[in-house]
Scaffold this active site. Structure first.
Site, short mmCIF file in Angstrom:
data_model
loop_
_atom_site.label_atom_id
_atom_site.label_comp_id
_atom_site.label_asym_id
_atom_site.label_seq_id
_atom_site.Cartn_x
_atom_site.Cartn_y
_atom_site.Cartn_z
N ASP A 1 -17.81 -51.94 -5.76
CA ASP A 1 -16.53 -51.52 -6.28
C ASP A 1 -15.48 -52.56 -5.87
O ASP A 1 -15.40 -52.92 -4.69
CB ASP A 1 -16.15 -50.14 -5.74
CG ASP A 1 -14.94 -49.55 -6.44
OD1 ASP A 1 -15.14 -48.89 -7.48
OD2 ASP A 1 -13.82 -49.75 -5.96
N ILE A 2 -14.71 -53.05 -6.84
CA ILE A 2 -13.67 -54.03 -6.53
C ILE A 2 -12.55 -53.32 -5.76
O ILE A 2 -12.01 -52.32 -6.23
CB ILE A 2 -13.12 -54.68 -7.81
CG1 ILE A 2 -14.25 -55.38 -8.57
CG2 ILE A 2 -12.01 -55.67 -7.47
CD1 ILE A 2 -13.81 -55.95 -9.91
N ASN B 1 -4.08 -54.53 -11.69
CA ASN B 1 -3.54 -54.13 -13.00
C ASN B 1 -2.04 -53.85 -12.92
O ASN B 1 -1.28 -54.23 -13.80
CB ASN B 1 -4.28 -52.90 -13.52
CG ASN B 1 -5.66 -53.24 -14.05
OD1 ASN B 1 -5.89 -54.33 -14.55
ND2 ASN B 1 -6.58 -52.30 -13.94
N ASP C 1 -8.78 -57.80 -16.63
CA ASP C 1 -9.96 -58.18 -17.41
C ASP C 1 -10.54 -59.51 -16.91
O ASP C 1 -11.77 -59.67 -16.83
CB ASP C 1 -9.59 -58.31 -18.89
CG ASP C 1 -9.33 -56.96 -19.55
OD1 ASP C 1 -9.65 -55.93 -18.94
OD2 ASP C 1 -8.79 -56.96 -20.68
N GLU D 1 -14.22 -50.59 -12.58
CA GLU D 1 -14.37 -51.76 -11.70
C GLU D 1 -15.63 -51.67 -10.85
O GLU D 1 -15.74 -52.33 -9.82
CB GLU D 1 -13.14 -51.90 -10.79
CG GLU D 1 -12.94 -50.77 -9.80
CD GLU D 1 -12.07 -49.64 -10.34
OE1 GLU D 1 -11.39 -48.99 -9.52
OE2 GLU D 1 -12.06 -49.41 -11.56
#
Length: 257
Positions: A92-93, A100, A109, A135
């Site tokens: 998971d980022i 964002n 993106d 993500e």
């Protein structure tokens, strides 16, 4: 009452293929595959490319969740038959929403695409990496022994942390990931859902422990005793015939950079 037309009697002019054709032709490879084809070959190429699109994430180009679910089940079946090791990593980022919010969804993106490329570069051809959703990414590593699982996950974590991501001509970002991992249960036919839930639980531990770290589940004890072997396979197979299966390993702890 007339009988339905057989597949051989269906003509392309009777089908509305405009949307399917447009989807496939969004890529140069798809457009080339459809050009100059005889009707039967055209229809087969159209079906093949639509199937490929249904299993691919359009943003990153990685396999999607539908694809990896099938790979998970196939790997579970293999491990149940052979007893070989297989590791599932869920990534998971960290703080992706912040990217964002501060830089826009276009930058988000670019981050997802950069992470996808990094993952592809630091894994073996036999491994499967997919965008699981949002993500989150999933990696299946067949034939990955327990002693190497943490080293592999740490290599992935460091590779992403060390990768600069250009989001504009004047701005570069760096992101980190939290990673949770679980090994498939050897000699046991589990389910893809349970395997994913176990890896997800370790991902939660990594995030709760401060993010940018790896947590790998303790290897479960799937040792089969001599008595259990006799009950399963009959008295013909003795412990000397089957040998001793691997025992449990010491529990790991979360590691950070």
């Amino acid at each position: 009452m007339s009988s339905p037309a057989s597949p051989a009697s269906v003509h392309l002019r009777d089908l509305d293929l405009s949307t399917a054709h447009a989807l496939v032709c969004q890529s140069p490879a798809g457009m080339q595959a459809l050009q100059g084809r005889a009707p039967r070959e055209y229809l087969q190429a159209l079906i093949d490319h639509l199937c490929e699109l249904s299993l691919k994430d359009p943003l990153t180009g990685l396999p999607n969740r539908r694809f990896i679910q099938a790979v998970l089940q196939s790997e579970i079946d293999r491990v149940a038959r052979s007893g070989e090791a297989a590791l599932l990593l869920m990534l998971d980022i960290d703080h992706f929403k912040r990217v964002n919010d501060q830089h826009g969804h276009g930058a988000g993106d670019l981050v997802l695409q950069a992470v996808a490329r990094t993952l592809e570069c630091c894994l073996r051809p036999m491994d499967t990496v997919a965008r699981y959703g949002g993500e989150e990414f999933a990696i299946i590593l067949p034939a990955c022994q327990f002693g190497f699982g943490r080293a592999v996950a740490e290599r992935v974590r460091r590779a992403i942390e060390d990768t600069p991501i250009v989001i504009s001509p004047t701005q570069t970002l760096r992101v980190t990931v939290s990673i949770g991992g679980a090994f498939a249960l050897q000699w046991i036919r589990s389910t893809a859902q349970l395997w994913t839930e176990r890896a997800d639980a370790q991902l939660y531990h990594a995030k709760a422990s401060g993010r940018n770290r790896v947590c790998i589940e303790e290897q479960p004890d799937t040792t089969v005793s001599a008595e259990e072997k006799n009950l399963l396979f009959g008295a013909l197979y003795t412990s000397s015939t089957w040998g001793d299966l691997p025992g449990p390993h010491d529990p790991p702890v979360c590691s950070a950079n």
